[in-house]
Design a protein around this motif. Structure first.
Motif, mmCIF file in Angstrom:
data_model
loop_
_atom_site.group_PDB
_atom_site.id
_atom_site.type_symbol
_atom_site.label_atom_id
_atom_site.label_comp_id
_atom_site.label_asym_id
_atom_site.label_seq_id
_atom_site.Cartn_x
_atom_site.Cartn_y
_atom_site.Cartn_z
ATOM 1 N N ILE A 1 2.171 1.715 -3.591
ATOM 2 C CA ILE A 1 1.126 2.191 -4.508
ATOM 3 C C ILE A 1 0.861 3.680 -4.228
ATOM 4 C CG2 ILE A 1 -1.253 1.896 -5.312
ATOM 5 C CD1 ILE A 1 -1.074 -1.041 -4.339
ATOM 6 N N GLY A 2 0.869 4.044 -2.934
ATOM 7 C CA GLY A 2 0.679 5.449 -2.572
ATOM 8 C C GLY A 2 1.794 6.324 -3.118
ATOM 9 N N MET A 3 3.042 5.856 -3.030
ATOM 10 C CA MET A 3 4.172 6.641 -3.542
ATOM 11 C C MET A 3 4.058 6.834 -5.049
ATOM 12 S SD MET A 3 7.170 4.960 -1.197
ATOM 13 C CE MET A 3 8.536 5.796 -1.952
ATOM 14 N N TYR A 4 3.687 5.766 -5.715
ATOM 15 C CA TYR A 4 3.478 5.817 -7.164
ATOM 16 C C TYR A 4 2.436 6.891 -7.488
ATOM 17 C CZ TYR A 4 0.826 3.799 -11.226
ATOM 18 O OH TYR A 4 0.128 3.587 -12.388
ATOM 19 N N LEU A 5 1.328 6.874 -6.736
ATOM 20 C CA LEU A 5 0.251 7.824 -6.991
ATOM 21 C C LEU A 5 0.675 9.256 -6.662
ATOM 22 C CD1 LEU A 5 -2.689 8.057 -7.910
ATOM 23 C CD2 LEU A 5 -3.389 7.745 -5.536
ATOM 24 N N GLY A 6 1.435 9.420 -5.576
ATOM 25 C CA GLY A 6 1.882 10.755 -5.178
ATOM 26 C C GLY A 6 2.743 11.406 -6.247
ATOM 27 N N VAL A 7 3.636 10.614 -6.855
ATOM 28 C CA VAL A 7 4.488 11.148 -7.926
ATOM 29 C C VAL A 7 3.627 11.585 -9.114
ATOM 30 C CG1 VAL A 7 6.298 10.574 -9.595
ATOM 31 C CG2 VAL A 7 6.507 9.795 -7.229
ATOM 32 N N ILE A 8 2.649 10.741 -9.485
ATOM 33 C CA ILE A 8 1.792 11.089 -10.632
ATOM 34 C C ILE A 8 0.959 12.337 -10.316
ATOM 35 C CG2 ILE A 8 0.025 10.263 -12.231
ATOM 36 C CD1 ILE A 8 0.793 7.398 -11.276
ATOM 37 N N TYR B 1 0.832 -1.205 0.000
ATOM 38 C CA TYR B 1 0.000 0.000 0.000
ATOM 39 C C TYR B 1 0.869 1.258 0.000
ATOM 40 C CZ TYR B 1 -3.785 -3.202 1.037
ATOM 41 O OH TYR B 1 -4.687 -4.227 0.955
ATOM 42 N N LEU B 2 1.979 1.188 0.726
ATOM 43 C CA LEU B 2 2.897 2.330 0.766
ATOM 44 C C LEU B 2 3.448 2.608 -0.636
ATOM 45 C CD1 LEU B 2 4.270 4.187 3.019
ATOM 46 C CD2 LEU B 2 6.274 2.762 2.657
#
Lengths: 172, 213
Positions: free
Chosen positions: A39-46, A36-37
């Protein structure tokens, strides 16, 4: 469909309030938490690099002056919808072997049909346009160093608390 | 605009001497919609496949309120539940969003969104008195200095309050309704998204001209 999960569900008092609550499953493993961490990092960058965190971009959207935000939300919905259909039709289970279930949103029991969705939605839209950030971007911008948004987060927590306190008096 | 970088991590030599630059500056935004949109959409199956979780961020505001160390009798019943059990995955997820925002800025740089918006938007915002289009946000509205002004306080704290109140009232925000809900073809989510737009248009064409003009 009846709730088939075996969780004891202490969420009882507010099951309508949060999808996440209804999703409560067994204890989450540290490995899954790492997932989950990430996936969250991936989303934060986008979120940051696509500029959806920008007040300017939100203004551009509400003024119908660019396709950028509509394209992003539209493509996200399309990819999400195709994924959900594939998962449902093929009966794919989650990594932990549980069946994947999406609980339908409830219409509520107010005499005003769908009151919570259009009243709550409109209030959210007012906040979104004023602040130029919805909850996800608030966290991405905070990480990106826009420290004043900590006050927006405190405001959002106050708003959540206020809703919780007057929930029984509001039409749903 | 000044770009931050991790010290000792991303120094590049130029004829002007040593200047600090993010390591992957060439990846700087704006990432086009046909790249960013599908990448965001993939979060829906990622979370479903990892643990059957539905993409939704604003529930974390409830978890954070529930986790606040206050006497139980002060808490509305809506905030009395086992937030650790239902919310730990989601709180970890938004910690990731926070870290992702940090990495995006440190390694790539904060995109100058104000420079990338359409000419029409720029003209409209200039007519409202906005002059600083250099960064991700107009600093004359969003900064610690403006927080002390009525307009800044209204936009930042008032906007935040309504985001929190409205998201929980509607049972979701942009992620829970506009992405997860619409992706699952939920009619209530469509109603909520129409509400998001009604509110946004009201602010854009009614409230902002009033308070900024």
């Amino acid at each position: 469909m009846a709730n088939q999960t075996t969780t004891r569900g202490r969420a009882g008092t507010g099951t309508q309030g949060a999808t996440a609550t209804a999703q409560a499953g067994p204890v989450v493993s540290p490995l899954a938490l790492m997932g989950y961490l990430l996936i969250g990092m991936y989303l934060g960058v986008i979120f940051v690099q696509s500029e959806v965190v920008s007040w300017f971009r939100i203004q551009e959207m509400f003024r119908f002056q660019s396709f950028h935000m509509y394209g992003i939300i539209g493509m996200a919905v399309a990819v999400g919808a195709i994924s959900v259909q594939i998962i449902k039709r093929m009966g794919i289970t989650s990594a932990t072997g549980e069946p994947i279930k999406l609980s339908p949103k409830q219409w509520g029991d107010s005499r005003i049909p769908g009151a919570r969705y259009w009243i709550g939605g409109t209030l959210f839209g007012i906040g979104w346009a004023l602040l130029g950030a919805c909850p996800g971007p608030i966290f991405a911008l905070l990480g990106g160093g826009v420290s004043v948004l900590v006050m927006a987060l405190l405001g959002a927590l106050a708003g959540t608390w206020a809703y919780s306190a007057m929930r029984s008096k509001l039409p749903h | 605009m000044r770009r931050a970088g991790i010290a000792g991590f991303a120094w590049i030599s130029t004829f002007d001497g040593w200047i600090e630059r993010p390591m992957f500056e060439s990846l700087a935004g704006p990432w086009p919609w046909y790249v960013a949109g599908p990448l965001i959409g993939l979060v829906v199956p990622f979370l479903l496949l990892l643990g059957g979780k539905v993409f939704g961020i604003s529930a974390n505001l409830r978890h954070m309120c529930a986790a606040t160390p206050t006497p139980e009798r002060w808490k509305p019943s809506f905030l009395k539940y086992d937030w650790k059990k239902s919310g730990v995955w989601n709180l970890t997820f938004i910690l990731g969003i926070f870290l992702g925002g940090f990495l995006a800025v440190q390694l790539i740089g904060m995109p100058d969104a104000g420079q990338h918006i359409s000419e029409a938007t720029r003209a409209d915002l200039q007519a409202l008195g906005i002059q600083d289009f250099s960064g991700i946000l107009p600093t004359e509205l969003f900064s610690w200095e403006t927080l002390l002004s009525p307009v800044g306080l209204f936009l930042i704290v008032g906007g935040g309050f309504l985001v929190g109140f409205g998201a929980r009232y509607a049972g979701g925000c942009t992620s829970g309704h506009a992405i997860s809900g619409l992706a699952d073809l939920q009619l209530p989510s469509l109603v909520a998204v129409l509400g998001f737009f009604a509110g946004g248009l009201l602010v854009t064409f009614g409230v902002l001209p009033l308070i900024l003009g």
